[in-house]
Design an enzyme around this catalytic site. Structure first.
Site, PDB file in Angstrom:
ATOM      1  N   GLU A   4      -6.593   5.123   4.821  1.00 35.74           N
ATOM      2  CA  GLU A   4      -6.318   4.120   3.779  1.00 35.74           C
ATOM      3  C   GLU A   4      -7.224   2.916   4.004  1.00 35.74           C
ATOM      4  O   GLU A   4      -7.204   2.310   5.072  1.00 35.74           O
ATOM      5  CB  GLU A   4      -4.856   3.659   3.829  1.00 35.74           C
ATOM      6  CG  GLU A   4      -4.505   2.765   2.652  1.00 35.74           C
ATOM      7  CD  GLU A   4      -3.380   1.759   2.906  1.00 35.74           C
ATOM      8  OE1 GLU A   4      -2.747   1.345   1.937  1.00 35.74           O
ATOM      9  OE2 GLU A   4      -3.144   1.373   4.066  1.00 35.74           O
TER      10      GLU A   4
ATOM     11  N   ASP B 174      -2.842   4.239   8.149  1.00 39.04           N
ATOM     12  CA  ASP B 174      -2.516   3.008   7.433  1.00 39.04           C
ATOM     13  C   ASP B 174      -3.554   1.913   7.706  1.00 39.04           C
ATOM     14  O   ASP B 174      -3.965   1.722   8.853  1.00 39.04           O
ATOM     15  CB  ASP B 174      -1.132   2.542   7.938  1.00 39.04           C
ATOM     16  CG  ASP B 174      -0.547   1.393   7.153  1.00 39.04           C
ATOM     17  OD1 ASP B 174      -0.249   1.592   5.973  1.00 39.04           O
ATOM     18  OD2 ASP B 174      -0.383   0.299   7.729  1.00 39.04           O
TER      19      ASP B 174
ATOM     20  N   ASP C 266       2.368   9.559   8.862  1.00 39.88           N
ATOM     21  CA  ASP C 266       1.749   8.274   8.543  1.00 39.88           C
ATOM     22  C   ASP C 266       1.550   7.513   9.856  1.00 39.88           C
ATOM     23  O   ASP C 266       2.518   7.225  10.562  1.00 39.88           O
ATOM     24  CB  ASP C 266       2.698   7.495   7.613  1.00 39.88           C
ATOM     25  CG  ASP C 266       1.981   6.464   6.768  1.00 39.88           C
ATOM     26  OD1 ASP C 266       1.021   5.863   7.269  1.00 39.88           O
ATOM     27  OD2 ASP C 266       2.416   6.252   5.619  1.00 39.88           O
TER      28      ASP C 266
ATOM     29  N   HIS D 147       3.596   4.210  -2.776  1.00 38.71           N
ATOM     30  CA  HIS D 147       4.763   3.377  -2.502  1.00 38.71           C
ATOM     31  C   HIS D 147       4.459   1.884  -2.568  1.00 38.71           C
ATOM     32  O   HIS D 147       5.373   1.072  -2.420  1.00 38.71           O
ATOM     33  CB  HIS D 147       5.318   3.738  -1.116  1.00 38.71           C
ATOM     34  CG  HIS D 147       4.335   3.417  -0.029  1.00 38.71           C
ATOM     35  ND1 HIS D 147       3.132   4.082   0.114  1.00 38.71           N
ATOM     36  CD2 HIS D 147       4.348   2.476   0.945  1.00 38.71           C
ATOM     37  CE1 HIS D 147       2.460   3.565   1.127  1.00 38.71           C
ATOM     38  NE2 HIS D 147       3.181   2.586   1.650  1.00 38.71           N
ATOM     39  N   ASP D 148       3.186   1.525  -2.738  1.00 34.80           N
ATOM     40  CA  ASP D 148       2.806   0.110  -2.845  1.00 34.80           C
ATOM     41  C   ASP D 148       2.429  -0.270  -4.274  1.00 34.80           C
ATOM     42  O   ASP D 148       2.102  -1.429  -4.534  1.00 34.80           O
ATOM     43  CB  ASP D 148       1.582  -0.184  -1.966  1.00 34.80           C
ATOM     44  CG  ASP D 148       1.855  -0.026  -0.469  1.00 34.80           C
ATOM     45  OD1 ASP D 148       3.012  -0.221  -0.051  1.00 34.80           O
ATOM     46  OD2 ASP D 148       0.899   0.282   0.264  1.00 34.80           O
TER      47      ASP D 148
HETATM   48  O1  TEU Z   1      -0.596  -1.124   2.854  1.00 31.89           O
HETATM   49  C1  TEU Z   1      -1.806  -1.809   2.931  1.00 31.89           C
HETATM   50  C2  TEU Z   1      -1.847  -3.098   2.293  1.00 31.89           C
HETATM   51  O2  TEU Z   1      -2.813  -3.816   2.471  1.00 31.89           O
HETATM   52  C3  TEU Z   1      -0.695  -3.506   1.447  1.00 31.89           C
HETATM   53  O3  TEU Z   1      -0.039  -4.552   2.060  1.00 31.89           O
HETATM   54  C4  TEU Z   1      -1.147  -3.884   0.110  1.00 31.89           C
HETATM   55  O4  TEU Z   1      -1.995  -4.991   0.148  1.00 31.89           O
HETATM   56  C5  TEU Z   1       0.040  -4.243  -0.719  1.00 31.89           C
HETATM   57  O5  TEU Z   1       1.013  -3.282  -0.563  1.00 31.89           O
HETATM   58  C6  TEU Z   1      -0.353  -4.291  -2.161  1.00 31.89           C
HETATM   59  O6  TEU Z   1       0.756  -4.679  -2.847  1.00 31.89           O
HETATM   60  C7  TEU Z   1      -0.151  -0.421   3.953  1.00 31.89           C
HETATM   61  C8  TEU Z   1       1.130   0.295   3.599  1.00 31.89           C
HETATM   62  O7  TEU Z   1       0.855   1.253   2.611  1.00 31.89           O
HETATM   63  C9  TEU Z   1       2.157  -0.720   3.187  1.00 31.89           C
HETATM   64  O8  TEU Z   1       3.341  -0.131   2.721  1.00 31.89           O
HETATM   65  C10 TEU Z   1       2.428  -1.584   4.385  1.00 31.89           C
HETATM   66  O9  TEU Z   1       3.300  -2.618   4.027  1.00 31.89           O
HETATM   67  C11 TEU Z   1       1.143  -2.187   4.954  1.00 31.89           C
HETATM   68  O10 TEU Z   1       0.091  -1.248   5.070  1.00 31.89           O
HETATM   69  C12 TEU Z   1       1.381  -2.720   6.337  1.00 31.89           C
HETATM   70  O11 TEU Z   1       1.554  -1.666   7.241  1.00 31.89           O
END
Ligand code: TEU
Length: 545
Positions: A245, A203, A102, A319-320
């Protein structure tokens, strides 16, 4: 079946995402680690996956669980060592599994060496690695907000300057306008490629070309210039799977991200379908029922637009995101049926399926008693902000239960033993109490389990090229319960038909498929024109020649 025609290796791959902190602990500190992952590789091989996307394991103060990196070229001691990482790559390779790292390239941790230097003085050679604006205390350059709450600008009194951060204060944005930053990044990527990694997940890659003076965060004017340069300088020198992403992707720019000429990435990871069950123009916490017909139209649009012109990721969880069976299925009476139904609908489409750890068991959302049990920075900030703004705490908790990222971050449920077999110690976040019924041990032994169903799906993709090149057509477009489509190739036609609801649903088109071969079905017995709650089936008719 015909031979696969000179396709890149990843075209029929299935990717499994590991969130290392919550996957498997090997040393009793309550935090998952790399040696834990190595010990579970046989499980992954059994599931039939081809690659593992590993959420960040680099050195990090863990303000955002590793998405705040303080050294891209070393492993955080909590996860292990570089030697463990090398062993993981080698052990995975023995099982034909590639490791996808990642890459968090939009920002670093504020504890990264570059940032520590950058904030020493305006003249420091690293100063321009980040995005600074002059100002006076309390007079912010503009009103931009950070993703995890608060302003996107942080004051550094010694420099009399603000730095820009799209995420937390501890995640300062890198300045991609600076060619030295880009070179450092490319050298680091090449270093990981030398270590034998199989690919990269990028990311928030749509946010790197920001222009804060114009309040531009994603899709900045120089974005694709930067991505093409990065791809030329790094990825194109190897045989990798790369996935960008991009929350800000649409079907037009997705054709750039994932062009078949390989000029940027192998594929795009976009979220249009994941933003439908929220109130328009508001945040994910502002809940709304899923507009089912819109979901179908959205998925169909991506299938149609990218056919032959790009490549999409097929995912429902990460994971989000909350657990899909709790979100769009029924995590009680029809947990198994609905988990399998959702998998059938997604895995039948064109693109690369991603399975997020525990999804293959039908793991569910969690309902911790109160906010003190939650760990995620986004959730905690949201709770505090909304309470300060006068929201009713019960309403806020309802949003947390539905959408908190911690729903996906409770430990992997391996067995019915203590802490679900995740750790001998105290887990960093509590285990979902339903691990007694939902766990890998029992599901692997049960041919009717969600796990066994996913295993069949991953194997079908290898057997039937129609999964890769079949043309998609949505059927019964306006139906409020049925999700049905065909995939057609020179070899034949596949029908995917699913009842997306907890009530029986009429599906007359099944009668035209009486003699078709059943590839997978989530109920026993014949499929008829009346589909049972969450019933789903994939049928196959070979062509004439
Ligand atoms: O996530 C992208 C992101 O924009 C997230 O903050 C999203 O808006 C949120 O999780 C929705 O609930 C990536 C990663 O996957 C995330 O885990 C990180 O926190 C973020 O980038 C910052 O690096």
């Amino acid at each position: 079946m015909t031979e696969k025609k000179n396709l890149p290796w990843w075209k029929d791959a299935v990717v499994y995402q590991i969130y290392p902190k919550s996957f498997q602990d090997s040393d009793g500190d309550g935090i998952g680690d790399i040696r834990g992952i190595i010990s579970r590789l046989d499980y992954l091989a059994d599931l039939g996956i081809d690659a593992v996307w590993l959420s960040p394991v680099y050195c990090s103060p863990q303000d955002d669980n590793g998405y705040d990196i303080s050294d891209y070229q070393d492993i955080d001691p909590m996860f292990g060592t570089l030697a463990d990482m090398e062993e993981l790559i080698a052990e995975a390779k023995k099982r034909n599994i590639r490791i996808i790292m990642d890459l968090v390239l939009n920002h670093t941790s504020d504890e990264h060496r570059w940032f520590l230097e950058a904030k020493k003085s305006r003249e420091n050679p690293y100063h321009d690695y980040y995005v600074w604006r002059d100002g006076a205390e309390g007079e912010l350059p503009n009103d931009m907000k950070a993703s995890f709450g608060g302003p996107a600008w942080e004051w550094v009194p010694e420099l009399k300057q603000y730095y820009f951060h799209q995420f937390s204060v501890k995640q300062p944005d890198l300045n991609w306008e600076n060619p030295k930053v880009r070179r450092e990044i490319y050298d680091m990527i090449l270093w990981w490629m030398d270590k034998g990694v199989g690919g990269f997940r990028l990311d928030v890659i749509d946010q790197v070309a920001k222009e804060p003076d114009r309040k531009i965060t994603n899709n900045g004017p120089r974005l694709h210039e930067f991505l093409q340069e990065m791809s030329r300088e790094t990825f194109q020198k190897g045989d990798l799977i790369t996935v960008g992403e991009a929350w800000g992707a649409n079907t037009e720019n997705a054709k750039l991200y994932s062009s078949p000429d390989g000029s940027e990435f192998s594929m795009v990871f976009q979220f249009e379908h994941m933003m439908l069950d929220q109130q328009p123009g508001k945040e994910k916490w502002d809940l709304a029922p899923l507009p089912f017909v819109k979901l179908k139209q959205c998925m169909a649009k991506w299938q149609r637009e990218l056919y032959g012109r790009g490549w999409n990721s097929l995912f429902m969880d990460n994971h989000d995101l909350p657990r899909i069976v709790s979100r769009w299925g029924d995590d009680k009476e029809y947990r198994e049926e609905s988990a399998k139904m959702l998998a059938t609908v997604f895995h039948g489409m064109q693109g690369t399926p991603y399975i997020y750890q525990g999804e293959e068991l039908g793991m569910t959302n969690v309902k911790f008693e109160d906010i003190t049990h939650y760990r995620d920075i986004e959730t905690l900030n949201l709770y505090r902000e909304r309470l300060e703004n006068g929201y009713d705490p019960d309403d806020v908790m309802r949003s947390v239960y539905a959408k908190s990222r911690d729903n996906a971050r409770t430990p992997m449920q391996w067995s019915a033993e203590k802490n679900a077999g995740f750790t001998d110690g105290t887990p960093w976040i509590e285990v979902n109490p339903n691990y007694i019924e939902i766990n890998a041990d029992s599901e692997r032994r049960d041919p009717d389990s969600v796990f066994s169903y996913y295993r069949t799906l991953t194997h079908l993709r290898k057997e039937y090229p129609v999964f890769i090149d079949g043309k998609f057509e949505l059927l019964m477009e306006e139906d409020e319960q049925i999700f049905a489509y065909t995939r057609t190739s020179s070899e034949g036609e596949m029908l995917v038909c699913a009842n997306f609801s907890g009530e029986p649903a009429k599906c007359p088109l099944i009668s035209g498929w009486k003699d078709a071969r059943e590839l997978i079905h989530n109920y026993h017995g014949d499929v008829t024109e009346e589909l049972r709650p969450y019933e789903a089936v994939m049928l196959w008719k070979a062509g004439e020649n």
